[in-house]
Design an enzyme around this catalytic site. Sequence first.
Site, PDB file in Angstrom:
ATOM      1  N   ASN B 147       0.680  -1.397   0.042  1.00  0.00           N
ATOM      2  CA  ASN B 147      -0.018   0.127   0.020  1.00  0.00           C
ATOM      3  C   ASN B 147       0.773   1.242   0.034  1.00  0.00           C
ATOM      4  O   ASN B 147       0.258   2.198  -0.345  1.00  0.00           O
ATOM      5  CB  ASN B 147      -1.129   0.151   1.377  1.00  0.00           C
ATOM      6  N   GLN B 181      -4.887  -3.596  -2.454  1.00  0.00           N
ATOM      7  CA  GLN B 181      -4.677  -2.790  -3.303  1.00  0.00           C
ATOM      8  C   GLN B 181      -4.614  -3.367  -4.712  1.00  0.00           C
ATOM      9  O   GLN B 181      -4.050  -2.723  -5.644  1.00  0.00           O
ATOM     10  CB  GLN B 181      -3.258  -2.130  -2.707  1.00  0.00           C
ATOM     11  N   SER B 201     -11.421  -4.843  -0.023  1.00  0.00           N
ATOM     12  CA  SER B 201     -11.853  -3.902   0.419  1.00  0.00           C
ATOM     13  C   SER B 201     -12.746  -3.028  -0.421  1.00  0.00           C
ATOM     14  O   SER B 201     -12.058  -2.538  -1.546  1.00  0.00           O
ATOM     15  CB  SER B 201     -10.966  -2.772   1.398  1.00  0.00           C
ATOM     16  N   THR B 237     -26.465  -9.093  10.196  1.00  0.00           N
ATOM     17  CA  THR B 237     -27.408  -8.633   9.151  1.00  0.00           C
ATOM     18  C   THR B 237     -26.658  -8.289   7.938  1.00  0.00           C
ATOM     19  O   THR B 237     -25.850  -7.242   8.138  1.00  0.00           O
ATOM     20  CB  THR B 237     -28.612  -7.738   9.755  1.00  0.00           C
ATOM     21  N   CYS B 328      -4.157   3.735   7.508  1.00  0.00           N
ATOM     22  CA  CYS B 328      -4.391   3.204   8.685  1.00  0.00           C
ATOM     23  C   CYS B 328      -3.397   2.971   9.547  1.00  0.00           C
ATOM     24  O   CYS B 328      -3.502   2.662  10.848  1.00  0.00           O
ATOM     25  CB  CYS B 328      -4.691   1.464   8.185  1.00  0.00           C
TER      26      CYS B 328
END
Lengths: 382, 382
Positions: B147, B181, B201, B237, B328
């Site tokens: 990343n 990535q 992601s 859910t 992050c």
Amino acid sequence: MTYLDWAATSVPNELIIKESLEKSLKIYGNPSSQHIFGTSAKDELNNSRIKCGESLNCSPDKLYFTSGATESNNIVLLSFVNKNTSGEIISTSIEHPSVLEPIKILVKFGWKNREINPTDTGEISLSKLEKMINEKTKVISIIYVHNETGVIQPINDIIKIVREKEVLLNKKIFIHIDGVQAIGKIDLDISKMDIDSLSISGHKFGAPKGVGLLYLKNEKDVIIKGGGQERGIRPGTENLFSIDALSNCLENCVNKISSNQEKLTILMDLIIEEVRKFDVSTIPKDRKLSDIRFVPNIVSLTAPPIPGEVLARVLNQKGYMISTGSACSSNKKSDTKGILSMGITKDEGFSSFRVSIGEKTTKEEIISFIQVLKETIAELKP
Amino acid sequence: MTYLDWAATSVPNELIIKESLEKSLKIYGNPSSQHIFGTSAKDELNNSRIKCGESLNCSPDKLYFTSGATESNNIVLLSFVNKNTSGEIISTSIEHPSVLEPIKILVKFGWKNREINPTDTGEISLSKLEKMINEKTKVISIIYVHNETGVIQPINDIIKIVREKEVLLNKKIFIHIDGVQAIGKIDLDISKMDIDSLSISGHKFGAPKGVGLLYLKNEKDVIIKGGGQERGIRPGTENLFSIDALSNCLENCVNKISSNQEKLTILMDLIIEEVRKFDVSTIPKDRKLSDIRFVPNIVSLTAPPIPGEVLARVLNQKGYMISTGSACSSNKKSDTKGILSMGITKDEGFSSFRVSIGEKTTKEEIISFIQVLKETIAELKP
């Protein structure tokens, strides 16, 4: 189509959700980024947290955004998984799978789970709880409002007993509350609850699916790890759109709680009063009209010998969406263990079905539902 | 404002996201509910899964929707947490925190983590990897695309070595790939990769934050538990809106991969060629123009002795949003451990910054960025 399954998921609050989406499409930075797109996203995140703190009357510093109550429950319960130490956890036999199942993980790691059955009233016995707490008890996990019957546990009495027993035993007990069906249905003031954690799910009060909240009194080591988001309690890039919608839907439902309670109580009383006329019972049996031991939006009913699943299916075909048990349990084998302890027979449990209403439910819908339920039962009865 | 931090989070795909939202406001049932609102939601969920399977060329049955790659990584890695058994896990020293941190949990439970540093080229040494695998090795976790630098690991060679070593040692090794990535940046055909799991992601390719995907070849016992959603691999859910948006954004970015690659390569070559003229180096140093060992959307640069953080801050003030390292990691202390092994000095690491571009980035933006970078470096140089 009449939607009477609000406890499974509520009708989304379109106005709030669309506003949140527009905002998130403008403020799209990663809240962890240091540039202006990141810091403005972080500001929004903090605003949402402050708003939630105001709605729940607790410090925003003790609130963590999660992907839902399942994750909130897992964060708390799995934090006790440890290679070398274990203990005893007390829970009720009517917990949601997202509490029951992580507890089974604890059991795998040497924990002992002690389950309390509710009594005929649906509430757990306080004296039984008091006796169950011993020097090995480390955690107590209680479902505030039962998702199938709407029973409200006497949470303040429960907390009082635990805290008194703590003093007596000179030890600390962690109290976790599954608050999913309580939010927006009963007044909830965290500042007045001496608990350690509480889990909340956004989609039960109009927010999108996939977002929840965790109240955690003291930071603790958790097992799900990643970047340091949410102060390490819930890693992963923050779901800003849904967090914004959750904070606004939470504010909205807390603001409207009295008027909603009033409206829902009138509709619920109508259901209970009318269905009893054609031999449909409530679970538990002694539920009264405007009974403050229950939330006014959920009722568990039973019309033996018609299986709950059959009745629900036929009603669904006729355009009335109700359910048997909780949606989350429907992926597994039918399980009526919880409600069976509430003073009903096995047949009554087998025939149980749930009706849950919400702020958009109308009196006309309820009247026609009662009529169709009556006809359907007459058709299906042997 | 020029956004050059696409690797932290991409500019959302408004068209797809708004369509998904409209759909989710109509089809709002809980996919676990048995009535028509539930089954139509379930149908949508299945359609999304099929679409993702087509985009990744794998069976939809092996795909699980999660709340993001952090959760995907945790689901896989924490599934190895066990009271009684442990083993060795091999990872690189340039993994994302959502891999590094769960590995630390494994270490707490008795696992040994063996880290491979990349070489000067940013790639891990295959011969070193081959030597590191032994009879205790149970898991290998590799970041497909780094990343911070955009280095692509020679994943097929890595898989080949592991699978050959498996035969030699007569044991099974679980291969987990952090694909975050890589998606939409390089051709990825899961059917051709003999891996056990891969995490994705959504918000890195235009989908909303808070949704991800996990490819899992074989079902396995996991530790995060709840209702049986996603066949028990990811309870909670399902976030239908975001799942729908993810599946459409994934399809979109996979369809456009060639044209995007071409466009991004031109822009990236421009950056690399021009900044070298004023003594800015790439990390690793030997990155060439149109270098196929890197994704074309990420570059790590360094202009010592100017600290990366200072340069990023000043550029941000001037309206150019770039970052140091990954978003992050920004919640934690600055950590250049990963890139330091890529043949650079400590000073070069300290001065590193990342520029990442996306499909909306224009040539004009890049030209003016290069100019402003040049001026800023001249201002800041002692």
